[in-house]
Design a protein around this motif. Structure first.
Motif: not given
Length: 367
Positions: A67-72
């Protein structure tokens, strides 16, 4: 005989342990905000023997898939606003391989989106979440301090779920591992969720959701859970208990399940879980493990578990499984390498079935 392509697979997985750790992909501003890219790769080799034939494939380990993700995140005083996007990359999931066909090697679909949510966490009122993400009982059946959860946990159907049990005559029965070896753990939905602040080491969660990623699905989901985390006389303890209801065409499916795990300073640990689906089966699960500091590269975790289910598929049926696994950490490379072997035994009052077995060997690399 081992499948002919296992040797290059093994070599590739072992080679991952030589990778250096990746620097954290994170940017921070001067006002308490951050942007972080994260993810993992978890390729594995899955072998399954149904008592008549053996199968072997390179898979994506669905226990903890690639998986891959982005958190802001952005701070507002003592509160934190977070946007989180996370998706599986679409490699063939270990539970989708079977005697009758295999998934595409790479086939991303929108149902692979794990998170697409906003959340606001406050110091006194708790956390409020909106969007695609975990229901309140997601993970309730998986309280586990054994160090082997990357490939060996109370979710047997995620490894070889679509493989069928064969009858004693050698015919495929139509009964899949997914039907008869389940843990009832909830998943992710488009939902509203609330998590309370910790009170005497307890937290409470509740959620209401819909399946917004699948087409022509009007099911509704509502659940609630309580979680516990503490350290008592040096023993780490985590536990959870939950209730989940799915409503489909005015009919309810009710699941009640929970788990507890304790880790002694010596490294010995015990994990217990149980669950019941109203009018449709129940199970118990136990795991005994040991975490050792034998090598300098990282901890070595070993465990043996036992699953005992009844009344799945058919009233009077029995589902039993024994698993044995080992996980080796390589701290400098953010990597875990694992091997899990498992047996499956299914019986019911009307038909005799062959025993089956599986082996899962792989590596998870996090960034």
């Amino acid at each position: 005989m081992l499948p002919k392509n296992i040797l290059p697979t093994v070599a590739a997985l072992l080679a991952l342990s030589a990778l250096p750790a990746t620097a954290e992909l994170k940017y921070s501003n001067t006002t308490g905000g951050t942007v972080k890219l994260y993810g993992q790769f978890n390729p594995a080799y899955l072998s399954f023997d149904d008592g008549v034939a053996s199968y072997g494939d390179l898979v994506d380990n669905e226990v903890s898939n690639t998986r891959a993700g982005l958190t802001v995140t952005q701070e507002f005083g003592a509160s934190v606003l977070t946007f989180d996007f996370l998706t599986a990359l679409g490699f063939g999931q270990s539970s989708n391989y079977s005697q009758t066909g295999n998934p595409e090697f790479l086939d991303w679909r929108r149902t692979f989106v794990r998170k697409l949510e906003f959340s606001l966490e406050t110091p006194t009122a708790g956390k409020f979440s909106f969007g695609q993400g975990s229901m309140a009982t997601d993970g309730v059946a998986q309280s586990d301090l054994s160090g082997t959860k990357v490939a060996m946990y109370n979710g047997l159907d995620t490894v070889a779920g679509n493989y069928e049990i064969r009858t004693a005559a050698g015919a495929l029965s139509g009964i899949e591992i997914d039907d008869s070896f389940t843990g009832f753990d909830s998943s992710r939905r488009g939902r509203l969720r609330y998590d309370s602040p910790s009170l005497n080491n307890f937290t409470f969660s509740a959620a209401y959701g819909k399946d917004i990623l699948s087409t022509n699905n009007n099911d509704t989901y509502i659940d609630a859970a309580v979680r516990y985390k503490n350290e008592i006389a040096g023993i780490k303890v985590v536990g959870s208990l939950g209730f989940a209801r799915r409503t489909r065409d005015a009919a309810d499916r009710d699941d009640t399940f929970g788990s507890i795990s304790g880790l002694h300073p010596s490294g010995f640990n015990l994990t217990l879980a149980a669950g019941s689906r109203k009018d449709s089966g129940k199970y118990s699960f136990a795991k005994v493990g040991y975490i050792a500091d034998w090598v300098s590269v990282g901890k070595t975790s070993m465990a043996i578990d036992f699953y005992n289910g009844s009344d799945f598929v058919t009233n009077g049926s029995s589902s039993r499984s024994i698993g044995l696994g080992i996980v080796q950490k390589f701290d400098a490379a953010n990597l875990e390498t694992y091997l899990v072997v498992r047996s499956y035994e299914y019986t019911d009052p009307t038909t005799n079935y062959l025993d089956a077995s599986s082996a899962l060997f792989g590596s998870r690399w996090k960034f």
